[in-house]
Design an enzyme around this catalytic site. Sequence first.
Site, mmCIF file in Angstrom:
data_model
loop_
_atom_site.group_PDB
_atom_site.id
_atom_site.type_symbol
_atom_site.label_atom_id
_atom_site.label_comp_id
_atom_site.label_asym_id
_atom_site.label_seq_id
_atom_site.Cartn_x
_atom_site.Cartn_y
_atom_site.Cartn_z
ATOM 1 N N VAL A 1 5.617 49.929 82.590
ATOM 2 C CA VAL A 1 6.813 49.113 82.733
ATOM 3 C C VAL A 1 7.998 50.058 82.845
ATOM 4 C CG1 VAL A 1 8.254 47.314 81.722
ATOM 5 C CG2 VAL A 1 5.772 47.274 81.366
ATOM 6 N N CYS A 2 8.615 50.072 84.013
ATOM 7 C CA CYS A 2 9.701 51.011 84.272
ATOM 8 C C CYS A 2 11.028 50.344 83.943
ATOM 9 C CB CYS A 2 9.670 51.440 85.742
ATOM 10 S SG CYS A 2 10.743 52.845 86.100
ATOM 11 N N LEU A 3 11.644 50.785 82.838
ATOM 12 C CA LEU A 3 12.874 50.155 82.354
ATOM 13 C C LEU A 3 13.672 51.190 81.572
ATOM 14 C CD1 LEU A 3 14.121 47.210 82.282
ATOM 15 C CD2 LEU A 3 13.146 47.051 79.990
#
Length: 839
Positions: A701-703
């Site tokens: 999850v790219c955040l």
Amino acid sequence: MAGRKRRSSVISHIDTERSPKRSRREESQLEEDEDDLEAILARIREQEESEALARKLQDEWNSADTTDATGFEMDHNAIVIAEEDEDEDIQVVDGEALAKRQSSEDVKKGNRVSVASSSSSIKTRGRQFAVGQSAQPGPSRSVPLSSPGLNTPPDIRLEQYVDLFTAKRSCSKCGSSLDSPRGFVAYSATLPPPSLISLLHVPCKKCKINHCRGCSTRIACPLSCKGKGVKGVECSVKSCCAEVRAIALFEALGGFDRLYINEREGSDARAKDATARAPKATSASVGRGGTGYGTGGSYGISEGYARGGPTPAITAHNTQAQKLAEHWDEVIVRALTTIRDFLPDPYSDSVQVYDMIPHAAIQHLLSLSQLPELLGSLLRNDSVTDWISRSEVYYAMLSLLRRMADCELTIEVLIDRQWEKSKTCGIEEWMWKDGEIAWERPKPTAPASRTPPLYAHFKKLTRQCEVFLAGAFQLIDGQGNDEVEDTALKGTSLCGDIIVARDDMERAMKVLGKDGSFGTDPEQAADHEHGADDETHITESGEGKKNAKAKVKSKGKERDPAVDMERAYTRDCERLAFKHISLSVPDVDGLRYLNHHYANDLAQTANASRNPKDRLHLVKELAVMATSLPPGVWVRVDEVRNDAIKIMIAGPQGTPYEGGLFEFDCFMPLEYPSRPPLMHLRTTGNGHVGFNPNLYNTGKVCLSLLGTWSGRPEEQWSRNSTLLQVVVSIQSMILIDLPYFNEPGYGQANPNHPASIAYNMSTRMNTVRWAIVDWMNDKHRNGIWADVIASHFTIRKASIRKAIQTWTEAQPHLLGDPLKQFDDGIKVVEKWPQAGQEE
């Protein structure tokens, strides 16, 4: 008569001993003595009249009619409670024989006659009180002559009782016209406030006698009485009659309204000043066109509710604000305690007639005042830290709520939806016609707006308490930080009392035949707005509810099914949003989390110790999350280890993720909240599908908030960030309508861009296959998400089917038939036992 002659001779003796020249102090003292003697004589006369009345009642035992010229009417089965003396037992006699002897002037302390139905009674301490309908004459009768509908605002419903609070009275001795007193109630350390007690009297300075403001009965106390009568004896006015209890409640609420409004204005002024002094932000958060997401606060925690009302914000360097806040809390406790003490108490050990037959105005007084505003702000407060630091306020609130739940009139203020004010002058100013109260309306001609009932907020508060208790008990082990253990003990004690109060209130509702869910159910609220009447409100049976709904549908046009669907979905999302469950299986080496991506992290930290303050922080945060999740987000926390979490997020409407369910595994590292949580997407088509530039097929999850993307400094994780903030960021900033442009460097969003259109088409089909149809399989029938899957797809099936049909028509050359797969899946899910069932 001998006693009267002796007292007359005392007065004569005082007159003959007076000096021709007296000091002002001596003259004042003599006047006070005369007042006391007059009061004593008045009390003797009342006692003699009471004895004479008792003899007449006995003589007329079987000779009276049931109706007299004053307009009193009694049931032939009625009983009368006549109190001959404060120190003697109450005499219960046949009411049918006594009706014509009574009028409103007979209702007085020491000589009180009340009428009630004999259908039921309460015995307490040797006294028997009848429970039922009162029969009181005149405009101040307890039961209104006409009952406005439930959709009538409380100011209109209170109009019929205004004379009770403001009209002139007549002196019982000389007949002079006496004004109703008006003054300011100051909430001092003495309860009830002396300034309030003085307002319950109507003095005649000409005759130097005092009257009860409710029923005009003579009261044996000085003209300037503030609670102490003759020779320091407590004044009896506050327990004289049901009318004066309503007046006392009005004055208590009026004094509170004035303080509340002033404090709110002061708080707003302080907030504006603080905003003006605050440094301006130099940069904005990254929006669409990149993958750095962050917000500037803790989603779900409203600062406006942090102090439970309009109080100054507290910081470590603002001692003056802290003192103001602490003083305000003292005022709140005094006000809540005073208001509670004047409400009916039918379960008291010394129950009075006005506890069983209260004045009907009290319900509308409570609704019109600012008290619901304060209670609502306290109940909506989602800061466990604030509850604990302000425990006295919350205990006072619980005591008041319990008392309100005990009476059929006051319980309506809890379970009915609140009226939303656009402006208010306070109930005291309104009553005296010195100001106005206006209701919020979506349009000038529309009905006044309603907000959820207080009890709906209270149930959410108890849900937070349950979640806090589930984790806080682990902090009380005698081996941690003393400060943390003390906080946990205070928190568990308060939360336990809140839950007990809920149980007590629910039992009281059952006794009174009230449904605590009324007003909390969006469908019921809609029915109510469309014309459901008072009969619908009090009906509990299933047949009654069916009739009520049929009545609603018969009036005007049918409601939009899509609106009803959204209401049902929101209600079920709230019901299923948060749970503690078992995510592990037992093993020889302890618990194993086989179906969790971070099983190794959980195993490695099984015997590690989390900082006690950080453990408490996590427990509090989960308590907030329990009632703050937006619709379409569900959280499951392991019942043993709160750091093992699973999350399900539904794809929002209007996006290529619509109708899909996306599962995430979450692990809270030992350093949390100094470090961000770890998040892993499980819905990846067995590792083959990347649903978004921010959601990889590997589950990453790219955040920026998670530290998996290098965004701006203000977008990075800090100790003030929360897991709830992460979840909302994924739902609102990743699962969007044009995900193609989340890839850095792809520019601003353009719905007509060919690459974006193609990306959405592919994403939609992957959503149908892996985020919709794959969940509608019997392999999930007994899984942890079975209730969520059943609820989500059965309630939203029409909406999801329509979306799939639209997508399929735009791509006619698809392999297989997604619409048929969905229809087959719905048939499977609808057979699950969880589908459509309430907990």
